[in-house]
Design an enzyme around this catalytic site. Structure first.
Site, PDB file in Angstrom:
ATOM      1  N   THR A 127      -6.970   7.050   9.645  1.00  0.00           N
ATOM      2  CA  THR A 127      -6.856   5.925   8.715  1.00  0.00           C
ATOM      3  C   THR A 127      -8.130   5.105   8.846  1.00  0.00           C
ATOM      4  OG1 THR A 127      -5.523   3.990   8.086  1.00  0.00           O
ATOM      5  CG2 THR A 127      -5.607   4.519  10.431  1.00  0.00           C
ATOM      6  N   THR A 128      -8.273   4.074   8.019  1.00  0.00           N
ATOM      7  CA  THR A 128      -9.494   3.271   8.073  1.00  0.00           C
ATOM      8  C   THR A 128      -9.656   2.649   9.454  1.00  0.00           C
ATOM      9  OG1 THR A 128      -8.961   2.691   5.802  1.00  0.00           O
ATOM     10  CG2 THR A 128     -10.776   1.509   6.811  1.00  0.00           C
ATOM     11  N   ASP A 133      -0.134   4.517  -0.136  1.00  0.00           N
ATOM     12  CA  ASP A 133      -0.823   5.769   0.226  1.00  0.00           C
ATOM     13  C   ASP A 133       0.094   6.737   0.972  1.00  0.00           C
ATOM     14  OD1 ASP A 133      -3.054   4.539  -0.775  1.00  0.00           O
ATOM     15  OD2 ASP A 133      -4.022   4.223   1.167  1.00  0.00           O
ATOM     16  N   HIS A 134       0.978   6.194   1.813  1.00  0.00           N
ATOM     17  CA  HIS A 134       1.783   7.095   2.655  1.00  0.00           C
ATOM     18  C   HIS A 134       2.833   7.863   1.863  1.00  0.00           C
ATOM     19  CE1 HIS A 134      -0.166   6.252   6.346  1.00  0.00           C
ATOM     20  NE2 HIS A 134      -0.111   4.961   6.075  1.00  0.00           N
ATOM     21  N   ARG A 147      -9.451   8.050  -1.699  1.00  0.00           N
ATOM     22  CA  ARG A 147     -10.476   8.529  -0.758  1.00  0.00           C
ATOM     23  C   ARG A 147     -11.338   9.579  -1.425  1.00  0.00           C
ATOM     24  NH1 ARG A 147      -8.885   7.069   4.841  1.00  0.00           N
ATOM     25  NH2 ARG A 147     -10.770   8.170   5.420  1.00  0.00           N
ATOM     26  N   HIS A 201      -3.783  -4.207   7.658  1.00  0.00           N
ATOM     27  CA  HIS A 201      -3.914  -3.051   8.547  1.00  0.00           C
ATOM     28  C   HIS A 201      -3.110  -3.236   9.829  1.00  0.00           C
ATOM     29  CE1 HIS A 201      -5.381   0.658  10.153  1.00  0.00           C
ATOM     30  NE2 HIS A 201      -5.975   0.896   8.991  1.00  0.00           N
ATOM     31  N   ARG A 241      -7.351  12.924  -0.032  1.00  0.00           N
ATOM     32  CA  ARG A 241      -6.325  13.484   0.860  1.00  0.00           C
ATOM     33  C   ARG A 241      -4.915  12.973   0.568  1.00  0.00           C
ATOM     34  NH1 ARG A 241      -7.580  10.568   6.603  1.00  0.00           N
ATOM     35  NH2 ARG A 241      -9.644  11.437   6.258  1.00  0.00           N
ATOM     36  N   HIS A 242      -4.801  11.814  -0.073  1.00  0.00           N
ATOM     37  CA  HIS A 242      -3.457  11.365  -0.452  1.00  0.00           C
ATOM     38  C   HIS A 242      -3.395  10.943  -1.922  1.00  0.00           C
ATOM     39  CE1 HIS A 242      -5.245   7.599   0.872  1.00  0.00           C
ATOM     40  NE2 HIS A 242      -5.042   7.824   2.151  1.00  0.00           N
ATOM     41  N   HIS A 290      -5.641   3.628  -1.858  1.00  0.00           N
ATOM     42  CA  HIS A 290      -6.973   3.991  -1.400  1.00  0.00           C
ATOM     43  C   HIS A 290      -7.294   5.370  -1.970  1.00  0.00           C
ATOM     44  CE1 HIS A 290      -9.775   4.572   2.357  1.00  0.00           C
ATOM     45  NE2 HIS A 290     -10.406   4.784   1.226  1.00  0.00           N
ATOM     46  N   GLU A 345     -11.153  -9.003   2.959  1.00  0.00           N
ATOM     47  CA  GLU A 345      -9.853  -8.647   3.554  1.00  0.00           C
ATOM     48  C   GLU A 345     -10.104  -8.514   5.047  1.00  0.00           C
ATOM     49  OE1 GLU A 345      -7.526  -5.424   1.872  1.00  0.00           O
ATOM     50  OE2 GLU A 345      -6.533  -5.100   3.795  1.00  0.00           O
ATOM     51  N   ASN A 378       0.859  -1.191   0.000  1.00  0.00           N
ATOM     52  CA  ASN A 378       0.000   0.000   0.000  1.00  0.00           C
ATOM     53  C   ASN A 378       0.896   1.243   0.000  1.00  0.00           C
ATOM     54  OD1 ASN A 378      -1.409   2.286   1.109  1.00  0.00           O
ATOM     55  ND2 ASN A 378      -3.099   0.898   1.589  1.00  0.00           N
ATOM     56  N   GLU A 393      -8.737   0.530  -3.410  1.00  0.00           N
ATOM     57  CA  GLU A 393      -9.640   0.632  -2.249  1.00  0.00           C
ATOM     58  C   GLU A 393     -10.502   1.875  -2.426  1.00  0.00           C
ATOM     59  OE1 GLU A 393      -7.352   0.933   1.289  1.00  0.00           O
ATOM     60  OE2 GLU A 393      -6.537  -1.066   1.128  1.00  0.00           O
ATOM     61  N   GLY A 403       1.258  -1.254   4.316  1.00  0.00           N
ATOM     62  CA  GLY A 403       1.693   0.059   3.861  1.00  0.00           C
ATOM     63  C   GLY A 403       2.631   0.772   4.799  1.00  0.00           C
ATOM     64  N   HIS A 404       2.115   1.202   5.941  1.00  0.00           N
ATOM     65  CA  HIS A 404       2.825   2.156   6.797  1.00  0.00           C
ATOM     66  C   HIS A 404       4.200   1.656   7.200  1.00  0.00           C
ATOM     67  CE1 HIS A 404       3.626   4.437  10.538  1.00  0.00           C
ATOM     68  NE2 HIS A 404       3.174   5.419   9.796  1.00  0.00           N
TER      69      HIS A 404
HETATM   70  N1  PXP Z   1      -5.850  -2.687   4.163  1.00  0.00           N
HETATM   71  C1  PXP Z   1      -6.751  -1.679   4.214  1.00  0.00           C
HETATM   72  C2  PXP Z   1      -8.158  -1.982   3.839  1.00  0.00           C
HETATM   73  C3  PXP Z   1      -6.375  -0.382   4.597  1.00  0.00           C
HETATM   74  O1  PXP Z   1      -7.290   0.588   4.644  1.00  0.00           O
HETATM   75  C4  PXP Z   1      -5.024  -0.143   4.928  1.00  0.00           C
HETATM   76  C5  PXP Z   1      -4.584   1.233   5.348  1.00  0.00           C
HETATM   77  O2  PXP Z   1      -4.690   2.130   4.313  1.00  0.00           O
HETATM   78  C6  PXP Z   1      -4.121  -1.204   4.840  1.00  0.00           C
HETATM   79  C7  PXP Z   1      -4.554  -2.475   4.493  1.00  0.00           C
HETATM   80  C8  PXP Z   1      -2.669  -1.024   5.153  1.00  0.00           C
HETATM   81  O3  PXP Z   1      -2.524  -0.699   6.494  1.00  0.00           O
HETATM   82  P1  PXP Z   1      -1.107  -0.263   7.050  1.00  0.00           P
HETATM   83  O4  PXP Z   1      -0.764   1.035   6.369  1.00  0.00           O
HETATM   84  O5  PXP Z   1      -1.352  -0.108   8.515  1.00  0.00           O
HETATM   85  O6  PXP Z   1      -0.142  -1.330   6.702  1.00  0.00           O
END
Ligand code: PXP
Length: 250
Positions: free
Chosen positions: A100-101, A9-10, A45, A190, A49-50, A43, A151, A7, A70, A212-213
Site C-alpha cells: 500500500t502507499t 480500493d479494497h 495505480r 491511512h 492492480r485494483h 487510487h 492530506e 476509499n 488518487e 478504506g481498509h
Molecule cells: N489516503 C491515501 C493517500 C491512501 O493511499 C490510502 C490507502 O489507499 C488511504 C488514505 C486509506 O488508507 P486505509 O485503507 O488504511 O484506510
C-alpha cells in the site's frame, strides 16, 4: 466537523484476486453514499492492480457525492485525470513493489514538476491535494507548489504503540495548524480504524478523513452501508479531546 471520504480500493482488490467482475466497486460506492460517505476515493495505480479505468469512468458518471482520484504524479496520469474530471486529484507516491502507499510525497525534492502538474489540473478546474507526512518543511513546499489541499499521512500515528501515539498525534495537530496558516486545506488518512479515528477527527480544521481498509473489513460482517454509518458517527461526534485522550464514554 470532519467529513468522511470512503476509499473503496479494497473492494476492487477482492475482484482482481480472481480477475472477474465481482464484487463491483461501483454499486458498493453507492451503498457507501447511502451510509453517509461525503465522498468516494479511489487510487488508480499505474499497474492497475485494483481500481480499473472503467471503475473511475462509471464512478464519475454515477456518484452523488464527490470523487477524489488518487494518482501518481506523472504526465500520463495527469492527462487521464483531466479526461475523467474528478472533483479532486490527490497525488500520492507509488512504488510497484509496495503493498500500500508507504510514506508521503517528497514535495521538497520534486517541487518544480509537481507545480507544473498542479497547475495543469487547476487550469482544468480540478483542485489538487498532496499526500504528505506531518513535516513542516514538506508542508511549506506544498504551499509553494500552489496545492489547494494536503492530506496528512496518519500511518505512523496508526502504527505507534500506545505510549508514542500522542507524539504522533501532536505532530499531526501541529502540521494541521501550520498548513492552515499557509492557506492550505487539510485532509488526513491511512491506517485509521474504528479504534483510533476519534482523536484525528477532533483536530480543529481537519476537513476530511479518507478511510478504506477498516471500513471494508467491517463491511464483511455488517454490510457496507452500516459500516460507513458507524464510522461517520465516530467522526462527527468524536468522544475525545485530541490532546488529552478519551474523556467520556458514550
Ligand atoms: N489516503 C491515501 C493517500 C491512501 O493511499 C490510502 C490507502 O489507499 C488511504 C488514505 C486509506 O488508507 P486505509 O485503507 O488504511 O484506510
Amino acid at each position: 466537523m470532519a467529513s468522511l471520504g470512503v476509499n473503496i480500493d479494497h473492494i476492487a482488490n477482492v475482484r482482481e484476486a480472481r480477475q472477474t467482475n465481482e464484487p463491483d466497486p461501483v454499486p458498493m460506492a453507492l451503498l457507501a453514499e447511502l451510509g453517509g460517505a461525503d465522498g468516494i476515493t479511489v487510487h488508480l495505480r499505474e499497474d492497475r492492480r485494483h481500481i480499473q479505468d472503467r471503475d473511475v469512468e462509471l464512478l464519475r458518471a454515477t456518484l452523488q457525492t464527490r470523487l477524489n482520484l488518487e494518482i501518481a504524479a506523472t504526465p500520463e496520469m495527469v492527462q487521464m485525470a483531466i479526461k475523467t474530471r474528478p472533483d479532486m486529484v490527490t497525488f500520492v507516491p507509488e512504488r510497484r513493489e509496495e503493498v500500500t502507499t508507504e510514506g508521503g510525497l517528497d514535495v521538497l525534492n520534486q517541487q518544480k514538476p509537481l507545480t507544473t502538474m498542479i497547475n495543469q489540473l487547476q487550469t482544468a478546474n480540478i483542485p489538487v491535494s498532496l499526500f504528505v507526512d506531518p513535516d513542516g518543511r514538506q508542508i511549506e513546499a506544498c504551499s509553494k507548489s500552489q496545492a489547494n489541499w494536503i492530506e496528512l499521512h496518519t500511518g505512523k500515528y496508526a502504527l505507534a504503540p500506545a505510549k508514542a501515539k500522542y507524539v504522533e498525534l501532536a505532530k499531526l495537530i501541529e502540521a494541521t495548524t501550520r498548513a492552515k496558516s499557509l492557506g492550505l486545506r487539510v485532509n488526513a488518512g491511512h491506517g485509521l480504524t474504528y479504534q483510533n479515528v476519534e482523536p484525528i477527527a477532533a483536530i480543529q480544521d481537519m476537513e476530511e478523513l479518507n478511510i478504506g481498509h477498516t471500513i471494508v473489513t467491517r463491511a464483511l460482517s455488517i454490510g457496507l452501508q452500516e459500516a460507513v454509518r458507524e464510522m461517520k458517527k465516530l467522526i462527527q461526534y468524536p468522544r475525545t479531546d485530541p490532546l488529552f485522550g478519551i474523556q467520556e464514554k458514550r
